[in-house]
Design a protein around this motif. Structure first.
Motif, PDB file in Angstrom:
ATOM      1  N   ALA A 109     -17.866  38.066  50.283  1.00  0.00           N
ATOM      2  CA  ALA A 109     -16.456  38.451  50.253  1.00  0.00           C
ATOM      3  C   ALA A 109     -16.000  38.797  48.837  1.00  0.00           C
ATOM      4  N   LYS A 110     -16.552  38.081  47.856  1.00  0.00           N
ATOM      5  CA  LYS A 110     -16.121  38.313  46.477  1.00  0.00           C
ATOM      6  C   LYS A 110     -16.571  39.705  46.004  1.00  0.00           C
ATOM      7  N   ALA A 111     -17.820  40.031  46.327  1.00  0.00           N
ATOM      8  CA  ALA A 111     -18.336  41.343  45.906  1.00  0.00           C
ATOM      9  C   ALA A 111     -17.616  42.464  46.659  1.00  0.00           C
ATOM     10  N   LEU A 112     -17.332  42.229  47.940  1.00  0.00           N
ATOM     11  CA  LEU A 112     -16.605  43.245  48.714  1.00  0.00           C
ATOM     12  C   LEU A 112     -15.239  43.501  48.085  1.00  0.00           C
ATOM     13  N   SER A 113     -14.578  42.432  47.706  1.00  0.00           N
ATOM     14  CA  SER A 113     -13.255  42.576  47.103  1.00  0.00           C
ATOM     15  C   SER A 113     -13.348  43.313  45.755  1.00  0.00           C
ATOM     16  N   ALA A 114     -14.384  43.002  44.968  1.00  0.00           N
ATOM     17  CA  ALA A 114     -14.558  43.701  43.678  1.00  0.00           C
ATOM     18  C   ALA A 114     -14.761  45.199  43.921  1.00  0.00           C
ATOM     19  N   TRP A 115     -15.532  45.519  44.932  1.00  0.00           N
ATOM     20  CA  TRP A 115     -15.776  46.936  45.273  1.00  0.00           C
ATOM     21  C   TRP A 115     -14.464  47.603  45.703  1.00  0.00           C
ATOM     22  N   GLN A 116     -13.730  46.933  46.582  1.00  0.00           N
ATOM     23  CA  GLN A 116     -12.476  47.528  47.080  1.00  0.00           C
ATOM     24  C   GLN A 116     -11.491  47.778  45.943  1.00  0.00           C
ATOM     25  N   LYS A 117     -11.478  46.851  44.978  1.00  0.00           N
ATOM     26  CA  LYS A 117     -10.488  46.970  43.902  1.00  0.00           C
ATOM     27  C   LYS A 117     -10.970  47.848  42.757  1.00  0.00           C
ATOM     28  N   GLY A 118     -12.217  48.331  42.832  1.00  0.00           N
ATOM     29  CA  GLY A 118     -12.742  49.114  41.710  1.00  0.00           C
ATOM     30  C   GLY A 118     -12.993  48.236  40.514  1.00  0.00           C
ATOM     31  N   ARG A 119     -13.649  47.076  40.757  1.00  0.00           N
ATOM     32  CA  ARG A 119     -13.950  46.157  39.658  1.00  0.00           C
ATOM     33  C   ARG A 119     -15.395  45.655  39.767  1.00  0.00           C
ATOM     34  N   THR A 120     -16.309  46.614  39.963  1.00  0.00           N
ATOM     35  CA  THR A 120     -17.727  46.234  40.076  1.00  0.00           C
ATOM     36  C   THR A 120     -18.413  46.216  38.720  1.00  0.00           C
ATOM     37  N   GLY A 121     -17.780  46.821  37.716  1.00  0.00           N
ATOM     38  CA  GLY A 121     -18.421  46.935  36.405  1.00  0.00           C
ATOM     39  C   GLY A 121     -19.279  48.190  36.276  1.00  0.00           C
ATOM     40  N   TYR A 122     -19.413  48.956  37.358  1.00  0.00           N
ATOM     41  CA  TYR A 122     -20.105  50.253  37.290  1.00  0.00           C
ATOM     42  C   TYR A 122     -19.031  51.342  37.296  1.00  0.00           C
ATOM     43  N   PRO A 123     -18.844  52.013  36.161  1.00  0.00           N
ATOM     44  CA  PRO A 123     -17.674  52.883  36.016  1.00  0.00           C
ATOM     45  C   PRO A 123     -17.539  53.974  37.076  1.00  0.00           C
ATOM     46  N   ILE A 124     -18.634  54.622  37.475  1.00  0.00           N
ATOM     47  CA  ILE A 124     -18.461  55.733  38.427  1.00  0.00           C
ATOM     48  C   ILE A 124     -18.002  55.192  39.790  1.00  0.00           C
ATOM     49  N   VAL A 125     -18.498  54.014  40.153  1.00  0.00           N
ATOM     50  CA  VAL A 125     -18.076  53.397  41.418  1.00  0.00           C
ATOM     51  C   VAL A 125     -16.594  53.001  41.311  1.00  0.00           C
ATOM     52  N   ASP A 126     -16.256  52.359  40.218  1.00  0.00           N
ATOM     53  CA  ASP A 126     -14.878  51.862  40.062  1.00  0.00           C
ATOM     54  C   ASP A 126     -13.874  53.008  39.962  1.00  0.00           C
ATOM     55  N   ALA A 127     -14.273  54.082  39.277  1.00  0.00           N
ATOM     56  CA  ALA A 127     -13.359  55.225  39.163  1.00  0.00           C
ATOM     57  C   ALA A 127     -13.080  55.793  40.555  1.00  0.00           C
ATOM     58  N   GLY A 128     -14.127  55.904  41.377  1.00  0.00           N
ATOM     59  CA  GLY A 128     -13.946  56.425  42.731  1.00  0.00           C
ATOM     60  C   GLY A 128     -13.017  55.546  43.551  1.00  0.00           C
ATOM     61  N   MET A 129     -13.235  54.232  43.467  1.00  0.00           N
ATOM     62  CA  MET A 129     -12.424  53.327  44.281  1.00  0.00           C
ATOM     63  C   MET A 129     -10.967  53.327  43.808  1.00  0.00           C
ATOM     64  N   ARG A 130     -10.766  53.543  42.515  1.00  0.00           N
ATOM     65  CA  ARG A 130      -9.371  53.604  42.026  1.00  0.00           C
ATOM     66  C   ARG A 130      -8.735  54.948  42.398  1.00  0.00           C
ATOM     67  N   GLU A 131      -9.524  56.024  42.326  1.00  0.00           N
ATOM     68  CA  GLU A 131      -8.988  57.318  42.766  1.00  0.00           C
ATOM     69  C   GLU A 131      -8.545  57.202  44.228  1.00  0.00           C
ATOM     70  N   LEU A 132      -9.382  56.561  45.023  1.00  0.00           N
ATOM     71  CA  LEU A 132      -9.070  56.377  46.444  1.00  0.00           C
ATOM     72  C   LEU A 132      -7.757  55.618  46.611  1.00  0.00           C
ATOM     73  N   TRP A 133      -7.608  54.544  45.866  1.00  0.00           N
ATOM     74  CA  TRP A 133      -6.418  53.704  46.032  1.00  0.00           C
ATOM     75  C   TRP A 133      -5.150  54.452  45.633  1.00  0.00           C
ATOM     76  N   VAL A 134      -5.246  55.246  44.579  1.00  0.00           N
ATOM     77  CA  VAL A 134      -4.043  55.930  44.088  1.00  0.00           C
ATOM     78  C   VAL A 134      -3.722  57.167  44.930  1.00  0.00           C
ATOM     79  N   THR A 135      -4.747  57.955  45.270  1.00  0.00           N
ATOM     80  CA  THR A 135      -4.465  59.267  45.870  1.00  0.00           C
ATOM     81  C   THR A 135      -4.788  59.349  47.355  1.00  0.00           C
TER      82      THR A 135
END
Ligand SMILES: Cc1cc2nc3c(=O)[nH]c(=O)nc-3n(C[C@H](O)[C@H](O)[C@H](O)COP(=O)(O)OP(=O)(O)OC[C@H]3O[C@@H](n4cnc5c(N)ncnc54)[C@H](O)[C@@H]3O)c2cc1C
Length: 475
Positions: A308-334
């Motif tokens: 659950a913790k890793a899933l939440s990090a992925w959903q929030k764009g906080r995995t520490g892998y920038p390309i993954v996190d940028a995508g998840m944040r783009e998703l959340w905003v747009t």
């Protein structure tokens, strides 16, 4: 005076190239009925971002035609509406979601019980699933021969203009859009979406024009680059039927012809992507469990992990892998994410974190404005390796190398992760390798304003391949 005809709007929120509306208009004064049906799809009711889009789209449409809005199971609402209005015909566009076939059959029964005729039309797809079959009469399971069969079936029919219609002017009760509370309030997470999109038919037409003017010529070479804005961004408009695939097809073909050969490669590439949408829907039609169950049944025994913790990090764009996190944040905003980044982020969830693809599919279902029962399910299964014609499971994306290849200067990452904006390009996809002084100068504090990687990709890759061995004999 002619009796009214009932036009049941679904994923066809447009007036142009709309066979159902054209036929309804020819029959008599038109009742424009939209039903918010949260009952029939069960736990597949529209997700949050889709509800926002639907509100905006219906708002745009209601400026052109008088909508009657009702809520409930669509067949029951239609039965009531036929009784109230005395309409003698029902017209609608076919839908392909797993629950739609039964619903359409029930609508036919209620229409006929009320003495009305019932008519179903295509238009959401270019080809009906029954029309594209392989040499043995079976549905295709592989994309390339499928797409060849689609091209061989010929160009889509000419577009239908907006029909002349008379709207029914009798008194019919209607909900208001506000009654449906489709928009978020506290918190209003849709501000970024509102800044980014113009839902509705006019917005779709403008998007298509802009794409042809500015994106198409670069499409073949740069469609995989999230730092370049060259794809059409038509997916939510196609999802809600604010534009038909035939309109996109014909417009791109016309641009290709006008360019005298210069756009041939770009146009072919684009049309092939539109056919991926077609492929997803044909698969969904023939294998309606696609959104929930692996197409390749051996994957049902895959040893996924609960995290659950890793899933939440992925959903929030906080995995520490920038390309993954940028995508998840783009998703959340747009409400959207670039296709290449969707593939990387999905691969990371499934293979680096070993979280079942269904968890990611559900998150996308709730957060994408183009959340689409066919494309989303087929694409998640494609990445997971368990779909029809899927990428093999053992091909595991390296998020650092993918980032460096497709976002070479880190412009996409820096746009969505402002905390990394001052990192030198060479470290933007691997901040944990930057020397302490470089991090300090860029204002990055790992573990504070940007996370350490949640997993080590090399080790995660080995773990994923180890897990795959459990089903490998049967896969
Ligand atoms: C994990 C994952 C989940 C996805 N979920 C969805 C979804 O819910 N809804 C959705 O519409 N697409 C989904 N896609 C496919 C694809 O990412 C989007 O269709 C695309 O990014 C939309 O951007 P665009 O309109 O600019 O595409 P363009 O490149 O301009 O393509 C034009 C149209 O072709 C279709 N298309 C393009 N690529 C694909 C594809 N790979 N598969 C199917 N159709 C495609 C879309 O309708 C798109 O609008 C998903 C992909 C992945 C990897």
């Amino acid at each position: 005076m002619a009796s009214p005809s009932l036009y049941w709007l679904r994923n066809d929120l447009r007036l142009t190239d709309n066979a159902a509306l054209t036929a309804a208009a020819a029959q008599g004064p038109v009742i424009f009925l939209y039903v918010l049906d949260d009952e029939t799809p069960g736990d597949r009711r529209l997700g949050g971002a889709s509800r926002w889009w639907l509100h905006k789209s219906l708002e745009a449409l209601s400026a052109k035609v008088p909508l009657v809005l009702r809520r409930g199971a669509a067949d029951k609402v239609i039965a009531a509406m036929l009784k109230e209005s005395g309409a003698t015909s029902v017209h609608f566009t076919r839908d392909y979601a797993p629950w739609s076939g039964d619903l359409e059959r029930r609508v036919k029964v209620v229409a006929e019980t009320a003495g009305a005729s019932c008519h179903r039309y295509g238009g959401f797809l270019l080809h009906e699933p029954e029309a594209i079959r392989n040499g043995s009469g079976e549905p295709y399971k592989v994309y390339t021969p499928f797409s060849k069969a689609c091209f061989a079936a010929g160009e889509p029919k000419p577009l239908k203009p907006v029909p002349k219609f008379r709207a029914y002017d009798g008194q019919l009760k209607s909900d208001t859009l506000a009654d449906w509370t489709l928009l978020p309030t506290k918190p209003d997470w849709a501000k970024g979406m509102a800044a980014h999109w113009t839902p509705g038919e006019a917005g779709a037409a403008q998007r298509l024009r802009d794409f042809i003017a500015d994106g198409l010529e670069f499409y073949a070479d740069e469609r995989d680059r999230p730092d370049r804005d060259v794809t059409s961004r038509l997916s939510p408009y196609l999802r809600f039927g604010e534009i038909s695939p035939a309109q996109c097809w014909h417009a791109v073909r016309a641009a290709q012809v006008a360019a005298g050969g210069k756009l041939d490669r770009a146009a072919e590439k684009f049309l092939k992507e539109v056919l991926w949408r077609e492929f997803s829907y044909h698969l969904l039609h023939h294998w309606p469990t696609l959104p929930e169950k692996p197409f390749r049944p051996e994957f049902a025994a895959f040893p996924w992990s609960e995290n659950a913790k890793a899933l939440s990090a992925w959903q929030k764009g906080r995995t520490g892998y920038p390309i993954v996190d940028a995508g998840m944040r783009e998703l959340w905003v747009t409400g959207i994410m670039h296709n290449r980044v969707r593939m990387i982020a999905a691969s990371f969830l499934i293979k680096d974190l070993l979280i079942p693809w269904q968890e990611g599919e559900r998150w996308f279902w709730d957060t994408l404005v183009d959340a689409d029962i066919g494309n989303n399910a087929a694409s998640w299964q494609w990445v997971a390796g368990c779909g029809a014609d899927a990428a093999p499971y053992f091909r595991i994306f390296n998020p650092v190398l993918q980032g460096e290849k497709f976002d070479p200067a880190g412009a996409y990452v820096k746009k969505w992760l402002p905390e990394l904006a001052h990192l030198p390009d060479e470290f933007v996809h691997r901040p944990w390798e930057a020397p302490a002084l470089v991090l300090k100068a860029a204002g990055v504090e790992l573990g504070k304003n940007y996370p350490h990687p949640v997993v080590d990709h090399g080790k995660a890759r080995d773990r994923a391949l180890e897990a795959f061995k459990v089903i490998k004999g049967s896969a």
